[in-house]
Design an enzyme around this catalytic site. Sequence first.
Site, mmCIF file in Angstrom:
data_model
loop_
_atom_site.group_PDB
_atom_site.id
_atom_site.type_symbol
_atom_site.label_atom_id
_atom_site.label_comp_id
_atom_site.label_asym_id
_atom_site.label_seq_id
_atom_site.Cartn_x
_atom_site.Cartn_y
_atom_site.Cartn_z
ATOM 1 N N LYS A 133 43.993 47.480 39.315
ATOM 2 C CA LYS A 133 42.908 46.678 39.867
ATOM 3 C C LYS A 133 42.029 47.592 40.697
ATOM 4 O O LYS A 133 42.489 48.228 41.645
ATOM 5 C CB LYS A 133 43.461 45.544 40.727
ATOM 6 N N LYS A 152 41.677 45.305 35.573
ATOM 7 C CA LYS A 152 40.611 44.493 36.139
ATOM 8 C C LYS A 152 39.645 45.371 36.912
ATOM 9 O O LYS A 152 40.108 46.205 37.692
ATOM 10 C CB LYS A 152 41.262 43.473 37.080
HETATM 11 C C1 PBG Z 1 41.894 38.295 45.164
HETATM 12 C C2 PBG Z 1 41.255 38.322 43.831
HETATM 13 C C3 PBG Z 1 39.952 38.758 43.542
HETATM 14 C C4 PBG Z 1 39.720 38.458 42.210
HETATM 15 C C5 PBG Z 1 40.891 37.902 41.692
HETATM 16 N N1 PBG Z 1 41.835 37.833 42.706
HETATM 17 C C6 PBG Z 1 38.909 39.311 44.439
HETATM 18 C C7 PBG Z 1 39.153 40.544 45.188
HETATM 19 O O1 PBG Z 1 40.073 41.305 44.922
HETATM 20 O O2 PBG Z 1 38.382 40.768 46.110
HETATM 21 C C8 PBG Z 1 38.426 38.700 41.481
HETATM 22 C C9 PBG Z 1 38.188 37.898 40.255
HETATM 23 C C10 PBG Z 1 36.777 37.874 39.773
HETATM 24 O O3 PBG Z 1 35.886 38.574 40.292
HETATM 25 O O4 PBG Z 1 36.522 37.123 38.826
HETATM 26 N N2 PBG Z 1 42.992 39.035 45.400
#
Ligand code: PBG
Length: 395
Positions: free
Chosen positions: A252, A313
């Site tokens: 991520k 992601k």
């Molecule tokens: C939170 C989380 C996020 C997303 C999924 N879980 C945001 C972040 O890490 O700030 C983002 C998903 C998206 O942008 O569609 N832990």
Amino acid sequence: MAAQLQSIASTSARCTVAPRKRSQMRVYAVAEVERVATNGAARRGVPEGTPVVPVRDLPSRPRRNRKTETVRRAFSETIVHPANFIMPVFVHDGEKNIPIDSMPGVSRLGWKHGLIDAVAEARSVGVNQVVIFPKTPEELKTPTAEEAFNPNGLAQRTISLLKDKFPDLEVYTDVALDPYNSDGHDGIVSDAGVILNDETIEYLCRQAVSQARAGADCVSPSDMMDGRVSAIRSALDSEGFTNVSIMAYTAKYASAFYGPFRDALASAPKAGEAHRRIPPNKKTYQQDPANFREALREARLDELEGADIMMVKPGLPYLDVIRLLRDNSPLPIAAYHVSGEYAMLKAAAERGWLNEKDAVLEALLCLKRAGSDLILTYYATEAAKWMAEDAPSWR
Ligand code: PBG
């Protein structure tokens, strides 16, 4: 083959008379041939002026395998099915669905009714997996985010209701503190601005167990703390939830593409008070977008720690990372087509700059081709509907 290419090259070389540019050279050569071959008579089935040329002696013509819809379908290497989709849903504790400005077409759904309707619609077109993101009222947020494991919290109530209405629906949850944390971080923040790793894990474990207790099928740690997958695995097992899966957000990245999501949940990192330094971004725990090999390090750990699914992601800007994990692990791979990717496609489509259906279906196909089995996408229901429309007439 080399000899043939050589002879083609020397044929064109012979035609080089006066003109210097290659393009001009070809026109001269072709015009020459045409005069001879047609003797000035018009040919049928091609526009006037089409050059007449000898058949090229090509060793291979890849276009033969693309010549009809039937063979294209027969040779297609990648097929996306609604069964591959996970639909992310935003829920809130009210009745009405509230549109999200930066994600046209997506709303914070009322957890009791709007959500149930949206899931029923998704299931009617073959999408039977959802991941839940609750919008926590500001007054319930704290620096330590205890609301994350409130047995009667919004996420927990939503999970129970969904499993009650649709027992065969696969319900995924998000494990991270940011929707519940008044500092807007995925973990607990010290006064000096450090996101505390091991302390956070304790609460992530409680959160995951409370979600499992509510009926979750798969918990998804998105927090990027080190060691959380093994800790969550043992917490679940020791509470008897050996059948609850873990989808780890393995690679991520600290990405600008999460902007609209943070609008949807009002979960962006907050400015600190005078005596506390709250980091304005998540770069000390989410991965650096510049890094590729680091994803492999995360993947090896998540595998060892017992993850059932590994996620990359965002999606489209990180196809190389999806392929990397695909080639280096036997685990199923998920790709998150995130909020910013959705917003970009919507914005261009609204202006008439892209054909939305074609662009979206291509984007999802590319995520699958790069190696993902699962695709988390806000387009899940719409894409599944478009895919159903596209069934060929002869089937
Ligand atoms: C939170 C989380 C996020 C997303 C999924 N879980 C945001 C972040 O890490 O700030 C983002 C998903 C998206 O942008 O569609 N832990």
